[in-house]
Write an enzyme that holds these catalytic residues in place. Structure first.
Site, short mmCIF file in Angstrom:
data_model
loop_
_atom_site.label_atom_id
_atom_site.label_comp_id
_atom_site.label_asym_id
_atom_site.label_seq_id
_atom_site.Cartn_x
_atom_site.Cartn_y
_atom_site.Cartn_z
CE LYS A 23 32.72 79.31 35.30
NZ LYS A 23 31.79 80.02 36.18
N1 PMP Z 1 27.83 84.77 35.16
C1 PMP Z 1 28.60 84.24 36.12
C2 PMP Z 1 29.24 85.15 37.10
C3 PMP Z 1 28.80 82.85 36.19
O1 PMP Z 1 29.55 82.33 37.15
C4 PMP Z 1 28.16 82.02 35.25
C5 PMP Z 1 28.35 80.53 35.32
N2 PMP Z 1 29.49 80.13 34.60
C6 PMP Z 1 27.36 82.62 34.26
C7 PMP Z 1 27.22 83.99 34.25
C8 PMP Z 1 26.68 81.77 33.20
O2 PMP Z 1 27.64 81.24 32.34
P1 PMP Z 1 27.42 79.84 31.61
O3 PMP Z 1 26.10 79.91 30.94
O4 PMP Z 1 28.55 79.76 30.64
O5 PMP Z 1 27.49 78.79 32.65
#
Ligand code: PMP
Length: 307
Positions: free
Chosen positions: A159
């Protein structure tokens, strides 16, 4: 969404007033996106404010940093304490937390050598990401003309700030065309994910989602939903998903920290399934809400109390 209620920010080890949480315009990350971050929700649970799966989010932050050879100068335990401190000092009961670590100001060669690693955590009150309409009626999404980058180009499981430029292009296109959110395909034309969400398809009483072979971020919510589905006795499959499959799905939903579990009502001009939310989506969403509010004690270990 507003930052107005946010009064304090944690910056490099200390709590400072919101307006003092500033960095120089020459920071490496501003120019090249060389930062890593998390998005985490704190819920107002039956036992007081608690941060959902804080440890997993911080583990992903460190894993993201490793890809970019970034040494975060704090331990996971220190960042855990800092996140809770930010919630406490702002007097929030429910909020969204944003830890970020990035290469700061020293030089602007593409290689961030010698740039200090800056760390900050702030929080704000953020309601339903796709709006109240998305929450109760389902999101209207479209297939993006922008493909999700392939893992041979950038680590999709990280991320990292600059990686979101791909998502920004996709969601801007979607909103310009009157949709709520974009769905990105991977390099091979299979489904990747939303601009900030993972996708699940429901068919014949079971759920399907993809994995890192299809250019996704491993969502913490995705993982929670898989566990909830298994506990409900709903079969879970992890494999490639095609657009045809989504179009013919009984139900579909997005998962993510911001969107939580949000049903998908429409893909381009086509409705998905019959009711929104469909019965499986609703069942999973209800348990997810019971877990995040502390009402379902089976998932109490997912909640890190602020106090
Ligand atoms: N994919 C992307 C590209 C994201 O930005 C997110 C948000 N963090 C998610 C999936 C979902 O991840 P999470 O459930 O950890 O928020």
């Amino acid at each position: 969404m507003s930052f107005e209620q946010s009064k304090f920010v944690w910056v490099n080890g200390a709590i400072v007033p919101w307006e003092k949480a500033t960095f120089h315009v020459s920071a490496h990350a501003l120019h090249y996106g060389s930062g890593v971050f998390e998005g985490i929700r704190c819920y107002d649970t039956v036992n007081g404010p608690a941060i959902f799966r804080l440890r997993e989010h911080l583990e992903r932050l460190f894993a993201s940093a490793k890809f970019y050879e970034m040494k975060i100068p704090y331990t996971l335990e220190q960042l855990d304490a800092a996140c809770r401190e930010v919630v406490r000092r702002n007097g929030f009961r429910a909020c969204y937390l944003r830890p970020i670590c990035f290469y700061g100001s020293s030089a602007l060669s593409v290689h961030p050598r010698n740039c200090p690693v800056e760390s900050a955590i702030f929080a704000w009150q953020w309601g339903a990401y796709l709006g109240a309409k998305g929450d109760e009626h389902g999101a209207r999404i479209c297939v993006s003309p922008w493909r999700k980058f392939h893992p041979s180009m950038m680590p999709t499981t990280a991320k990292a700030c600059g990686q979101y430029i791909n998502s920004i292009l996709a969601v801007q296109d979607a909103v310009r065309r009157g949709f709520d959110e974009a769905l990105l395909l991977d390099r091979d034309g299979e489904i990747a994910e939303g601009s900030g969400e993972n996708l699940f398809v429901v068919k014949n009483g079971g759920i399907v989602t993809n994995d890192e072979r299809h250019s996704i971020l491993f969502g913490v919510t995705r993982d929670a939903v898989i566990q909830i589905a298994r506990d409900l006795g709903v079969p879970v499959e992890t494999r490639a998903m095609t657009l045809e499959e989504l179009e013919g799905a009984d139900e579909a939903f997005f998962t993510g920290t911001a969107v939580e579990v949000t049903p998908i009502e429409q893909l381009d001009e086509k409705k998905i399934g019959r009711a929104v939310p469909g019965p499986i989506t609703k069942k999973i969403r209800d348990v997810f809400r019971a877990a995040t509010s502390g009402r379902d004690t089976r998932y109490a270990h997912w909640l890190r109390p602020v106090d």
